[in-house]
Motif scaffolding. Structure first.
Motif, short mmCIF file in Angstrom:
data_model
loop_
_atom_site.label_atom_id
_atom_site.label_comp_id
_atom_site.label_asym_id
_atom_site.label_seq_id
_atom_site.Cartn_x
_atom_site.Cartn_y
_atom_site.Cartn_z
N PRO A 124 -2.66 6.46 7.86
CA PRO A 124 -2.49 7.05 9.36
C PRO A 124 -1.33 8.21 9.21
CG PRO A 124 -2.57 4.76 9.43
CD PRO A 124 -2.42 5.08 7.93
N ASP A 141 -2.22 -8.97 -1.02
CA ASP A 141 -1.87 -8.61 0.46
C ASP A 141 -1.28 -7.47 0.78
OD1 ASP A 141 -3.27 -11.09 0.99
OD2 ASP A 141 -1.50 -12.27 1.46
N LEU A 165 6.43 -4.44 4.68
CA LEU A 165 4.88 -5.00 4.31
C LEU A 165 4.98 -5.99 3.04
CD1 LEU A 165 2.97 -1.48 4.14
CD2 LEU A 165 3.06 -3.37 5.97
N CYS A 195 6.35 8.31 12.39
CA CYS A 195 5.75 8.58 11.09
C CYS A 195 6.74 9.40 10.26
CB CYS A 195 4.63 9.59 11.07
SG CYS A 195 3.22 8.88 11.88
N PRO A 202 -2.48 1.12 2.55
CA PRO A 202 -2.94 2.10 3.15
C PRO A 202 -3.00 1.99 4.55
CG PRO A 202 -4.49 1.12 1.35
CD PRO A 202 -3.18 0.16 1.66
N LEU A 203 -2.80 0.79 5.25
CA LEU A 203 -2.77 0.69 6.41
C LEU A 203 -1.55 1.29 7.14
CD1 LEU A 203 -4.11 -0.71 9.22
CD2 LEU A 203 -2.61 -2.57 8.73
N ALA A 204 -0.58 1.33 6.33
CA ALA A 204 0.72 2.02 6.76
C ALA A 204 0.86 3.38 6.53
CB ALA A 204 2.11 1.09 6.47
N GLU A 232 -3.33 -4.42 0.27
CA GLU A 232 -4.22 -4.20 1.07
C GLU A 232 -3.43 -3.43 2.35
OE1 GLU A 232 -6.01 -8.00 1.64
OE2 GLU A 232 -7.24 -7.76 -0.36
N LEU A 233 -2.23 -4.04 2.53
CA LEU A 233 -1.49 -3.30 3.85
C LEU A 233 -1.16 -2.08 3.57
CD1 LEU A 233 0.51 -6.61 4.94
CD2 LEU A 233 -1.34 -5.51 6.02
#
Length: 200
Positions: free
Chosen positions: A110, A99, A90, A135, A105-107, A102-103
Motif C-alpha cells: 500500500p 505469518d 510485524l 507511510c 506485503p500488507l504493510a 504473509e503480513l
C-alpha cells in the motif's frame, strides 16, 4: 523502494526465528523487552547505515543525481530504519515465519500506491489521502524530492506540486519518520511483552 524492502525484509523474516529464544530467556529472567529491543536497535543502526550508504552511492553515481549526498543518504537511512521498525512490529505480531511473510506485503505494497509512486496523490480517493502521513516511503520520498529539486524553478516546483511535496517542510517529514520509528518499535515491544507475559 530498495531501502524500504532491503532493510525490512530481513527483519520480518529473522525476528520470528529469534522470538522463541527471547521468550525462553525472558521467562528465565535474563533480560526484559526494553534491553532486548534497544540492543537490537543499536546493532541494526550500523547495518542499515552501510546498506543504505551503498545503495545511495550506487544510485547517486548511476543516475547523476543533483541532490546533496548527505541529505539523500539521511532520507534513505531514516526510511530503512522506519521500514525495519514496521517489520519488527510485524514479526512481533506473527507467530510463525510464514505469518510474517504473509503480513509483509500488507504493510509495504500500500505504501507504493498510497505514497504517490504509482499514482499521483490527487488520484487517490480523498478518504485515503491521510494514509500518506503514516507511510515512511512517502515521507522519505518527499525528503529526496526536496533535496533533488531544491532550486526554485517552475519545472522543479511543478514536480514537487505533482507529488504533493511542500518546500520548507524537510524537518516535518524527517520528524514524522522519527516518530514512526519510535511508534512502530514501541508497539512491537508492547506486543512482545504481552506475548511474553502469556508465555509463562
Amino acid at each position: 523502494v530498495t531501502s524500504m524492502v532491503g532493510c525490512a525484509q530481513p527483519m520480518a523474516l529473522s525476528f520470528p526465528f529469534e522470538r522463541p529464544v527471547f521468550m525462553k530467556e525472558h521467562t528465565n529472567g535474563l533480560y526484559d523487552v526494553v534491553p532486548y529491543f534497544l540492543s537490537k536497535f543499536f546493532v541494526e543502526i550500523p547495518v542499515v547505515m552501510c546498506q543504505t550508504l551503498l545503495g545511495v552511492s550506487i544510485s547517486y553515481l548511476l543516475m547523476a543525481l543533483q541532490s546533496q549526498f548527505l541529505m539523500l543518504w539521511t532520507a534513505n537511512f531514516l526510511l530503512g530504519i522506519a521500514s525495519a521498525s514496521i517489520a519488527i512490529m510485524l514479526g512481533c505480531i506473527a507467530n510463525r515465519v510464514s505469518d510474517a511473510v504473509e503480513l509483509f506485503p500488507l504493510a509495504f505494497i500500500p505504501q507504493l500506491v498510497l505514497g504517490g509512486f504509482l499514482i499521483q496523490m490527487d488520484q487517490v480517493p480523498k478518504f485515503l489521502r491521510w494514509v500518506k502521513w503514516i507511510c515512511p516511503l512517502k515521507m522519505a520520498g518527499n525528503l529526496c524530492l526536496l533535496t533533488e529539486f531544491r532550486e526554485d524553478t517552475p519545472a522543479n516546483n511543478q514536480t514537487l506540486s505533482d507529488n504533493s511535496v511542500t518546500r520548507g517542510k524537510e524537518w516535518l517529514y524527517a520528524t514524522i519518520l522519527i516518530v514512526m520509528i519510535v511508534v512502530f518499535r514501541t508497539t512491537g515491544a508492547l506486543i512482545l511483552k504481552r506475548k511474553a507475559a502469556h508465555f509463562m
